[in-house]
Design a protein around this motif. Structure first.
Motif, short mmCIF file in Angstrom:
data_model
loop_
_atom_site.label_atom_id
_atom_site.label_comp_id
_atom_site.label_asym_id
_atom_site.label_seq_id
_atom_site.Cartn_x
_atom_site.Cartn_y
_atom_site.Cartn_z
N TYR A 147 -45.46 10.73 16.69
CA TYR A 147 -45.69 10.01 15.44
C TYR A 147 -44.82 10.64 14.36
N HIS A 148 -44.41 9.81 13.41
CA HIS A 148 -43.50 10.30 12.39
C HIS A 148 -43.73 9.50 11.12
N SER A 149 -43.72 10.19 10.00
CA SER A 149 -43.73 9.50 8.70
C SER A 149 -43.11 10.42 7.67
N GLU A 150 -42.37 9.84 6.76
CA GLU A 150 -41.71 10.60 5.71
C GLU A 150 -41.93 9.93 4.37
N LEU A 151 -41.74 10.71 3.33
CA LEU A 151 -41.70 10.19 1.97
C LEU A 151 -40.25 10.20 1.53
N PHE A 152 -39.76 9.04 1.12
CA PHE A 152 -38.37 8.91 0.70
C PHE A 152 -38.34 8.76 -0.83
N GLU A 159 -32.62 -2.57 -5.92
CA GLU A 159 -32.69 -1.14 -5.56
C GLU A 159 -33.65 -0.92 -4.40
N ILE A 160 -34.81 -1.57 -4.47
CA ILE A 160 -35.83 -1.38 -3.43
C ILE A 160 -35.34 -1.93 -2.10
N THR A 161 -34.74 -3.11 -2.12
CA THR A 161 -34.27 -3.73 -0.88
C THR A 161 -33.19 -2.87 -0.22
N GLU A 162 -32.24 -2.37 -1.00
CA GLU A 162 -31.17 -1.55 -0.44
C GLU A 162 -31.70 -0.23 0.09
N PHE A 163 -32.64 0.37 -0.63
CA PHE A 163 -33.23 1.64 -0.20
C PHE A 163 -34.02 1.43 1.09
N THR A 164 -34.75 0.31 1.17
CA THR A 164 -35.53 0.00 2.37
C THR A 164 -34.63 -0.16 3.59
N LYS A 165 -33.48 -0.78 3.42
CA LYS A 165 -32.54 -0.92 4.53
C LYS A 165 -32.08 0.45 5.04
N GLU A 166 -31.82 1.37 4.11
CA GLU A 166 -31.46 2.73 4.51
C GLU A 166 -32.58 3.39 5.31
N ILE A 167 -33.81 3.21 4.83
CA ILE A 167 -34.97 3.81 5.49
C ILE A 167 -35.16 3.22 6.89
N CYS A 168 -34.96 1.92 7.01
CA CYS A 168 -35.08 1.28 8.33
C CYS A 168 -34.05 1.86 9.29
N TYR A 208 -32.93 4.86 9.24
CA TYR A 208 -33.45 6.18 9.61
C TYR A 208 -34.47 6.06 10.74
N TYR A 209 -35.39 5.09 10.63
CA TYR A 209 -36.45 4.98 11.62
C TYR A 209 -35.98 4.33 12.92
N THR A 210 -35.01 3.42 12.87
CA THR A 210 -34.55 2.81 14.11
C THR A 210 -33.87 3.84 15.01
N SER A 211 -33.33 4.90 14.42
CA SER A 211 -32.70 5.94 15.24
C SER A 211 -33.73 6.87 15.86
N ARG A 212 -34.99 6.72 15.47
CA ARG A 212 -36.05 7.62 15.96
C ARG A 212 -37.15 6.88 16.71
N ASP A 213 -37.31 5.60 16.45
CA ASP A 213 -38.37 4.80 17.06
C ASP A 213 -37.73 3.60 17.74
N LYS A 214 -37.58 3.67 19.06
CA LYS A 214 -36.88 2.62 19.80
C LYS A 214 -37.64 1.30 19.77
N HIS A 215 -38.95 1.35 19.73
CA HIS A 215 -39.74 0.10 19.65
C HIS A 215 -39.47 -0.58 18.30
N PHE A 216 -39.46 0.20 17.25
CA PHE A 216 -39.16 -0.33 15.92
C PHE A 216 -37.74 -0.93 15.91
N GLU A 217 -36.80 -0.23 16.54
CA GLU A 217 -35.42 -0.71 16.62
C GLU A 217 -35.36 -2.05 17.34
N THR A 218 -36.11 -2.17 18.45
CA THR A 218 -36.11 -3.41 19.22
C THR A 218 -36.66 -4.57 18.39
N LEU A 219 -37.77 -4.32 17.71
CA LEU A 219 -38.38 -5.38 16.89
C LEU A 219 -37.43 -5.86 15.80
N LEU A 220 -36.74 -4.91 15.15
CA LEU A 220 -35.85 -5.30 14.06
C LEU A 220 -34.59 -5.98 14.57
#
Length: 203
Positions: A10-15, A68-77, A79-91
């Protein structure tokens, strides 16, 4: 010779993105929020005691923050797609857009925001306009909400941050969080945002 491997459970961060918005943009927003509160515009039920919440739907005046929020969210996604393959597949199955739900909070001195989550969303977000010195934003591991895990287990501590004026904070919406008591003599003012990733067919 034995092999070793590590699986990320499990993983979660504050950006955090600091100094978001110009001085004029922040002042204009604060002036607008004071106007909303004074005239009870968009006032919503169910808030914490001592907190004014408005569901006022900002128009083009807030497009800069949405961007700003949309662009930052894309960066965060990314970050997570490189760590969560299921999340990467869904996106990767569809093009994603950010569906933003925005509301305004004004917390008076002495008020708090109780422990809660936004589990029906993808990410939670706050844009902090007047928050420095008004209380910590505290995150808790959902496995240790009752503080009943062994104290020497990893990642069971609460994590506290003091948002500064101009900070844009984003975190996974399932993480329980609260805002501690406002011990200052000034209002805590922020804009809160739920971020839901919505799939759009490529066709």
């Amino acid at each position: 010779m034995s092999d070793k491997s590590i699986a990320l459970l499990y993983h979660s961060e504050l950006f955090k993105k600091s100094n978001v918005g110009t001085k004029k943009q922040r002042k204009d927003l604060l002036d607008k929020i004071h106007y909303l509160k004074k005239n009870n515009i968009g006032e919503a039920d169910g808030s914490n005691e001592g907190c004014f919440r408005s569901n006022y739907e900002y128009g083009e005046e807030l497009d800069w923050l949405r961007k700003e929020i949309t662009e930052f969210t894309k960066e965060i996604c990314g970050y997570y797609t490189s760590r969560d393959k299921h999340f990467e597949t869904l996106l990767s199955q569809q093009t994603q857009k950010c569906d933003l739900s925005i509301w305004t909070n004004v917390n008076e001195p002495g008020s708090i925001n109780d422990l809660h989550t936004h589990k029906s969303e993808t990410f939670a977000c706050t844009y902090n306009l007047q928050t420095a010195g008004t209380g910590y934003l505290t995150f808790k591991n959902p496995a240790n909400v009752l503080n009943d895990c062994h104290y020497k287990s990893p990642f069971i501590r609460a994590h506290r941050v003091e948002p500064q004026d101009g900070d844009l904070l984003i975190w996974p919406a399932w993480v329980p969080h609260l805002v501690e008591r406002n011990e200052s003599n000034k209002q805590r003012i922020n804009i809160a945002i739920n971020i839901k990733l919505v799939g759009v067919d490529n066709a």
